[in-house]
Design a protein around this motif. Structure first.
Motif, PDB file in Angstrom:
ATOM      1  N   UNK A   1       0.870  -1.168   0.000  1.00 25.08           N
ATOM      2  CA  UNK A   1       0.000   0.000   0.000  1.00 25.08           C
ATOM      3  C   UNK A   1       0.912   1.225   0.000  1.00 25.08           C
ATOM      4  N   UNK A   2       0.535   2.228  -0.778  1.00 24.55           N
ATOM      5  CA  UNK A   2       1.386   3.414  -0.812  1.00 24.55           C
ATOM      6  C   UNK A   2       0.952   4.359  -1.913  1.00 24.55           C
ATOM      7  N   UNK A   3       1.799   5.359  -2.150  1.00 28.44           N
ATOM      8  CA  UNK A   3       1.494   6.358  -3.177  1.00 28.44           C
ATOM      9  C   UNK A   3       1.528   5.698  -4.548  1.00 28.44           C
ATOM     10  N   UNK A   4       0.571   6.061  -5.403  1.00 29.92           N
ATOM     11  CA  UNK A   4       0.528   5.493  -6.755  1.00 29.92           C
ATOM     12  C   UNK A   4       1.831   5.777  -7.490  1.00 29.92           C
ATOM     13  N   UNK A   5       2.364   6.987  -7.310  1.00 30.63           N
ATOM     14  CA  UNK A   5       3.584   7.358  -8.040  1.00 30.63           C
ATOM     15  C   UNK A   5       4.747   6.429  -7.692  1.00 30.63           C
ATOM     16  N   UNK A   6       4.760   5.937  -6.461  1.00 27.77           N
ATOM     17  CA  UNK A   6       5.858   5.039  -6.059  1.00 27.77           C
ATOM     18  C   UNK A   6       5.596   3.586  -6.443  1.00 27.77           C
ATOM     19  N   UNK A   7       4.330   3.161  -6.326  1.00 24.48           N
ATOM     20  CA  UNK A   7       4.051   1.738  -6.524  1.00 24.48           C
ATOM     21  C   UNK A   7       3.817   1.354  -7.983  1.00 24.48           C
ATOM     22  N   UNK A   8       3.263   2.269  -8.783  1.00 23.48           N
ATOM     23  CA  UNK A   8       2.945   1.916 -10.175  1.00 23.48           C
ATOM     24  C   UNK A   8       4.153   1.370 -10.943  1.00 23.48           C
ATOM     25  N   UNK A   9       5.322   2.023 -10.808  1.00 17.03           N
ATOM     26  CA  UNK A   9       6.485   1.515 -11.569  1.00 17.03           C
ATOM     27  C   UNK A   9       6.950   0.132 -11.118  1.00 17.03           C
ATOM     28  N   UNK A  10       6.532  -0.305  -9.948  1.00 15.19           N
ATOM     29  CA  UNK A  10       6.991  -1.606  -9.443  1.00 15.19           C
ATOM     30  C   UNK A  10       6.094  -2.755  -9.887  1.00 15.19           C
ATOM     31  N   UNK A  11       4.939  -2.454 -10.487  1.00 21.10           N
ATOM     32  CA  UNK A  11       3.970  -3.507 -10.812  1.00 21.10           C
ATOM     33  C   UNK A  11       4.317  -4.189 -12.130  1.00 21.10           C
ATOM     34  N   UNK A  12       4.125  -5.505 -12.223  1.00 24.10           N
ATOM     35  CA  UNK A  12       4.344  -6.194 -13.505  1.00 24.10           C
ATOM     36  C   UNK A  12       3.307  -5.741 -14.527  1.00 24.10           C
ATOM     37  N   UNK A  13       3.639  -5.951 -15.787  1.00 20.59           N
ATOM     38  CA  UNK A  13       2.778  -5.466 -16.874  1.00 20.59           C
ATOM     39  C   UNK A  13       1.372  -6.037 -16.818  1.00 20.59           C
ATOM     40  N   UNK A  14       1.261  -7.318 -16.366  1.00 21.23           N
ATOM     41  CA  UNK A  14      -0.056  -7.955 -16.396  1.00 21.23           C
ATOM     42  C   UNK A  14      -0.937  -7.568 -15.206  1.00 21.23           C
ATOM     43  N   UNK A  15      -0.418  -6.749 -14.313  1.00 21.96           N
ATOM     44  CA  UNK A  15      -1.230  -6.351 -13.158  1.00 21.96           C
ATOM     45  C   UNK A  15      -2.471  -5.597 -13.620  1.00 21.96           C
ATOM     46  N   UNK A  16      -3.586  -5.905 -12.952  1.00 25.89           N
ATOM     47  CA  UNK A  16      -4.847  -5.209 -13.282  1.00 25.89           C
ATOM     48  C   UNK A  16      -4.974  -3.988 -12.375  1.00 25.89           C
ATOM     49  N   UNK A  17      -5.118  -2.839 -12.959  1.00 31.04           N
ATOM     50  CA  UNK A  17      -5.269  -1.630 -12.143  1.00 31.04           C
ATOM     51  C   UNK A  17      -6.704  -1.137 -12.264  1.00 31.04           C
ATOM     52  N   UNK A  18      -7.386  -1.065 -11.131  1.00 30.17           N
ATOM     53  CA  UNK A  18      -8.773  -0.592 -11.130  1.00 30.17           C
ATOM     54  C   UNK A  18      -8.762   0.833 -10.593  1.00 30.17           C
ATOM     55  N   UNK A  19      -9.127   1.753 -11.454  1.00 33.64           N
ATOM     56  CA  UNK A  19      -9.025   3.171 -11.087  1.00 33.64           C
ATOM     57  C   UNK A  19     -10.323   3.650 -10.442  1.00 33.64           C
ATOM     58  N   UNK A  20     -10.280   3.834  -9.143  1.00 37.02           N
ATOM     59  CA  UNK A  20     -11.463   4.291  -8.402  1.00 37.02           C
ATOM     60  C   UNK A  20     -11.392   5.782  -8.081  1.00 37.02           C
ATOM     61  N   UNK A  21     -10.397   6.476  -8.582  1.00 42.10           N
ATOM     62  CA  UNK A  21     -10.316   7.905  -8.290  1.00 42.10           C
ATOM     63  C   UNK A  21     -11.578   8.619  -8.751  1.00 42.10           C
TER      64      UNK A  21
END
Ligand code: GUN
Ligand code: ZN
Length: 446
Positions: free
Chosen positions: A47-67
């Motif tokens: 859990x953390x800031x999107x700016x920090x965690x997004x670059x660490x995720x593998x390409x196949x990760x599913x991102x659900x944008x609830x903003x």
């Protein structure tokens, strides 16, 4: 890649608690304006800031944008009755009359084949639609009611606490068991369900009024044989109830003393209501580590009285909050806390939005002793999550135009909010809302 193993990340404004706002102030909460909750295998991985965690995720990760919605731990309800979903909103009676006139009539229907299953499906749909992912649930006296509840909860993989009611007097014959049969049935249910997947058992003597001394002794025996099970019951809700309980147990010091004498007052004990407590009883609760469960909408609806939140805290008593469906009038823990605020106001007490949101997440998890599993967005916790749209209604969107900060926005959410504010609910990382009776708003795309 296996569906379960795929990473899923929820993006939005994250809010959770690491302490109690009433004792730790602003240090108690964590807020990340643009955050990610990364989930795998049903657990929160990061859990953390999107700016920090997004670059660490593998390409196949599913991102659900609830903003711009808020993402919080799923809500927890510490006391409600599955058989009472068609008792809710029954007119004009205080507790004992309400039980006899409405509740005991409806509860008899749970002997009918398929009825506990139907009520359970409805209840779980409604709880999840309200953002509640864990609840402590009374079933009926029928063993099958608890079987049906656990089977459906297991099917949905929800973390639930439940138990078969034990009741061997002062109820219709069709709703009574015996000390022996209630012991045997509860024991069989514990062996089958407690700790299976996410299911947990609560030994459930309804209250001293409907149990003989022999049955309370049987419940106490179960509690000592299964110390990690919960005990749930009612106490000090209404003057007529208190008089009757004390009359039925003339040797006890007081109402709390009845449960203590039978080994039913301990750290796993969830004691519903606790409105009319003596100093001696508060002390007995504090010494035992028992949990006082505050049920504001029920206490107002049945005219039972005002729970003294500040007193409980001052006496060192652990507190949880609950809907108490169907004495309670809303499935929503947000609505429940709006009523809690008013109950406290009537006593010259206050409840901040942070304290209210803490109570229905980490606060209840701590009271249940489950804070290592649920109630937080910290890594390692089970990924039960609610997504909230604070501007879901016209009135709320309008009011929020003038909100200046997070505290004010959250206070509007707690005061005016309910299930309409729930944009999505996740159970162990899986989005729910595809149950047939779930209202369409849960299925709407983000
Ligand atoms: N006391 C004993 N049973 C009940 C119940 O079903 N609801 C409430 N509110 N109080 C009770
Ligand atoms: Zn109750």
């Amino acid at each position: 890649m296996n569906e379960d193993r795929r990473l899923r990340a929820l993006r939005g404004r994250l809010l959770w608690f690491v302490g109690d706002p009433e004792t730790s102030g602003d240090a108690a909460h964590r807020f990340i304006g643009d955050g990610l909750v990364v989930i795998a295998d049903g657990l929160i991985k990061a859990v953390g800031a999107a700016s920090e965690l997004l670059p660490t995720l593998p390409e196949e990760a599913e991102i659900v944008d609830h903003r711009p919605n808020l993402i919080m731990p799923g809500f927890i309800d510490a006391h409600l009755h599955m058989p009472q979903t068609q008792v809710i909103a029954s007119y004009g009676a205080p507790l004992m009359e309400w039980l006899n006139k409405y509740t005991f009539v409806e509860e008899q229907k749970l002997a009918q084949q398929g009825h506990p299953e139907k009520l359970t499906r409805f209840l779980l749909d409604e709880l999840l639609a309200s953002g509640t992912t864990t609840a402590a649930v009374y079933c009926s006296v029928h063993r099958q009611s608890a079987e049906a509840f656990f089977a459906e909860s297991e099917r949905r993989n929800t973390r639930m606490i439940a138990g078969k009611v034990m009741m061997d007097r002062n109820a219709p014959a069709a709703l009574t068991d015996t000390a022996e049969s209630s012991y045997a049935d509860s024991k069989a249910l514990i062996e089958r369900w407690h700790g299976r997947g996410r299911q947990l058992y609560a030994i459930t003597p309804r209250f001293a009024v409907t149990s003989t001394p022999e049955q309370l002794a049987a419940a106490g025996r179960l509690a000592s044989e299964h110390p990690d099970c919960f005990v749930q019951t009612h106490i000090n809700e209404n003057q007529a109830e208190i008089s009757l309980a004390c009359q039925l147990y003339p040797n006890a010091d007081d109402y709390a003393g009845i449960y203590r004498d039978y080994g039913l007052l301990g750290r796993q004990s969830l004691m519903g209501h606790c409105i009319h407590m003596t100093k001696h009883e508060w002390r007995a609760f504090a010494e035992a580590g028992a949990v006082a469960v505050f049920c504001p909408t029920s206490n107002l609806f049945l005219g039972s009285g005002l729970f003294d939140w500040a007193r409980a805290k001052r006496e060192g008593v652990r507190v949880a909050v609950a809907t108490d469906i169907g004495g309670g009038t809303s499935y929503s823990m947000l609505r429940t806390m709006a009523e809690a605020y008013k109950v406290l106001q009537l006593q010259g007490q206050s409840l901040s939005a942070f304290a209210a949101l803490h109570a229905i997440t980490r606060g209840n998890a701590v009271a249940l002793g489950l804070d290592h599993l649920i109630g937080s967005l910290e890594p390692g916790r089970e990924a039960d999550v609610v997504v909230l749209d604070p501007a879901a209604t016209r009135a709320m969107a309008h009011r929020l135009e003038t909100a200046r900060d997070l505290a004010e926005e959250l206070f509007v959410l707690v005061t005016l909010g309910d299930e309409r504010n729930v944009a999505a609910t996740y159970v162990a990382g899986e989005r729910v809302g595809d149950q047939p009776s779930t209202p369409p708003f849960l299925a709407k795309s983000i």
